[in-house]
Write a protein that holds these residues in place. Structure first.
Motif: not given
Length: 647
Positions: A494, A499-503, A507, A557-559
């Protein structure tokens, strides 16, 4: 004929047409006078012909209505329904048109009855579509949902009973799950094929389910599993009841098709055919009478027409030659120019008509072609440069394959880890999004098989990121803590991909299966731990293949949150068993006659078939099975599968 060069082409054409039209008017006047006597019989013949055509159109549209109705019976869909309605409406319009053209009361009665028969046919078809819609709602809103819920609950009972070491209950739940799946398969076959034997087999399967259900309830100890088993029993009963309703509706639909639709359609077709033959019979009487009168008038018309023809030809030759000759010269010049001879002299540039204007345009074309040839040579030079650049890119990708293979563990390391093993690693393109990784971990060994997002160059980049994350993650973690290792790898991927944030838009990530083999206090035994991130472990012996499912979460993955946990499964009895990990490139490969996925069931059957073979032979047989199943279909993804046996 030089004077023609000074006359505009429209003037020439209008003059020629004027002469021809004048001659045609003369011929037409004579012909009309001659044909007046044949008018009455011809009018009657024409009326009969129009009626025949109208009835033929009714017949054709009725046939198309029945064809689309048959299409719906074979493969129900909204398009067939709309086509039946559209064709039926068009047929009714045709019937109304034919009714207006009818010249006697008897034929009017026959045509009027056709409309009533067609409306009855459409009404029966609507009843069939309503029954089909009702059947579909029961299938998609009840059967599929209830069946899936029952399978999911039985799977949970099997896994929890196994974890609680209630092996008898786990075995019973597994048997019951198999019966539910077979019942659903036979029910699905009945829904597709209208096969009464499949319906009976599915119904018989429920008796086996009831037997297993009663025994399972007695064998379960935990209250939660008792409650879950009760829900399964209710779901199975609901599934059975809904299937009975679907069977009844299907029977009603089939009866409406065979007893009413298939009866009304042929009756209407015979009526239409009989009416059409009646009209044709009348035409055969009236036709010869009209033909004899027309023949007499034709002889007079031909004589006048021949005279007009010769006069018209003479006028056309004079005018046409005045237009065509300079056009032919211009065409020859343009052909020579098209062959690449830019030295040709363009003719007729001194004309004052449209040919002269065209000659001037061709002169411009000649000049443009000279410039275009120069541009074409420049384009060929650019294409050669592009070809050289493509060669360099191809060489770079080929070399990237060497780099990617360098991160894969050597055969000697895998031979140290396992008593026997194989790895089949097959990129879809030159480089792959799948990779495998092996390291010493304290006194134990760790093996990982992973599937990264994408394939080709993007997937290969992801394998380097993932391998680097594994290398970092293993440094500061205690030996054998596989779940923590996978969690740390997830966090590092991540961060590496931001990709450790939602922005952000990207992904990407990976799925993997990891096995740890380490020492235990028991002599001659090894500690074996499996952790999967959307990855399964297949355990095979001579009798069965067991699938150990991993955590339903990928890596990177971000989710998925940074503290996502990945479950560890410790396998205590490894004696006499073979273990397999595979990426979804094998499972999801389409092939076979019905172009379906290879699937876990087919893989399990293949593993049982080759379980006694040496691992090198197993690898070749798995590779051959994939290629045969794939057939002419394209390879969809990278394929990687590893098999091993512990010492």
């Amino acid at each position: 004929m030089a004077f023609l060069n000074r006359i505009k082409i429209p003037t020439k054409i209008f003059a020629g047409f004027g002469i021809v039209i004048g001659l045609l008017l003369v011929a037409a006047g004579v012909g009309s006078w001659s044909l007046a006597g044949a008018n009455d019989d011809y009018d009657e013949y024409r009326a009969l012909a129009r009626q025949t055509v109208a009835v033929g159109r009714v017949q054709a549209n009725m046939l198309m209505t029945r064809i689309h109705a048959k299409d719906f019976v074979i493969k129900p869909n909204e398009e067939s329904i709309s086509q039946v309605k559209a064709r039926a409406e068009e047929t009714i319009r045709m019937i109304d048109h034919a009714l207006k053209l009818a010249i006697d009361d008897k034929r009017r009665e026959i045509i009027d009855a056709l409309e009533d028969d067609l409306k009855s046919y459409v009404a029966e078809f609507q009843r069939v579509t309503d029954l089909q819609a009702k059947r579909n709602r029961l299938v998609f809103e009840n059967l599929k949902v209830i069946g899936a819920n029952a399978e999911s609950a039985l799977t949970e009972i099997t896994e929890q009973a196994y974890q609680k070491e209630n092996l008898q209950a786990a075995y019973r739940a597994g048997r019951m799950l198999g019966s539910v799946m077979r019942a659903r398969v036979h029910a699905a076959h009945f829904l597709i094929q209208n096969d009464e034997a499949s319906y009976k087999t599915a119904s018989d399967e429920f008796a086996t389910i009831d037997k297993h259900s009663t025994q399972l309830t007695r064998e379960l100890k935990a209250p939660q599993l008792h409650r879950l088993a009760g829900e399964v029993t209710k779901d199975v009963e609901r599934y059975r009841q809904v299937l009975v309703r679907v069977h009844k509706i299907t029977h009603e639909r089939n009866e409406a098709i065979h007893e009413r639709l298939n009866r009304i359609g042929p009756v209407v077709a015979r009526k239409v055919e009989k009416l059409k033959l009646s009209l044709k019979s009348k035409q055969e009487i009236v036709g010869p009478l009209a033909e004899a009168e027309i023949d007499a008038a034709t002889e007079v018309t031909i004589g006048v027409s021949l005279l007009a023809f010769f006069l018209g030809i003479s006028s056309a030759w004079v005018i046409g030659n005045g237009i065509a000759r300079p056009v032919v010269s211009m065409t020859d010049a343009m052909s020579t120019l098209a062959d690449g001879d830019t030295e040709i002299t363009i003719p007729a540039t001194d004309h004052r008509d449209e040919i002269g204007a065209m000659a001037k345009a061709v002169q411009v074309f000649k000049e443009n072609k000279i410039r275009a040839d120069a541009l074409a040579e420049e384009e060929r030079r650019i294409q050669r440069e592009l070809a050289d650049a493509y060669g360099l890119i191809t060489q770079s990708i080929d070399y990237s394959s060497n780099i990617q293979r360098a991160i894969l563990p050597p055969v000697a390391r895998l031979e140290q880890m396992f008593e026997d093993h194989f790895v089949h690693w097959e990129p879809r393109d030159v480089v792959s999004g799948d990779f495998y990784w092996a390291r010493d971990w304290g006194d134990g060994k760790l093996f990982v098989l992973a599937d990264c997002t994408g394939h080709g160059v993007p997937g290969a980049f992801m394998t380097l990121v993932a391998a680097g994350a594994l290398e970092r993650a293993i440094l500061n973690l205690p030996e054998g803590n596989v779940g923590a290792l996978i969690q740390r790898t997830h966090q590092l991927v991540q961060v590496a991909l931001n990709q450790q944030t939602d922005e952000g838009e990207a992904d990407d990530g990976l799925e993997l299966g990891a096995v740890y083999v380490g020492p235990t206090d028991k002599p001659g035994q090894s500690r074996f731990i499996f952790t999967g991130a959307r990855f399964d472990l297949f355990i095979a012996d001579k009798d069965d293949v067991e699938i150990i499912k991993g955590t339903k979460a990928g890596l990177g993955y971000r989710r998925f949150p940074a503290d996502q946990e990945y479950a560890e499964v410790e396998i205590e009895n490894t004696s006499g068993k073979s273990f397999y990990l595979t990426t979804d490139g094998l499972i999801d490969q389409l092939g076979g006659e019905k172009r379906r996925a290879f699937g876990k069931r087919r893989l399990s059957a293949l593993l049982l078939e080759i379980i006694d073979a040496p691992f090198d032979e197993q690898r070749e047989r798995i590779k051959s099975a994939i290629e045969v199943y794939q057939g002419e279909n394209v390879r969809q993804d990278d394929v990687a599968i590893a098999g091993f046996r512990l010492g």
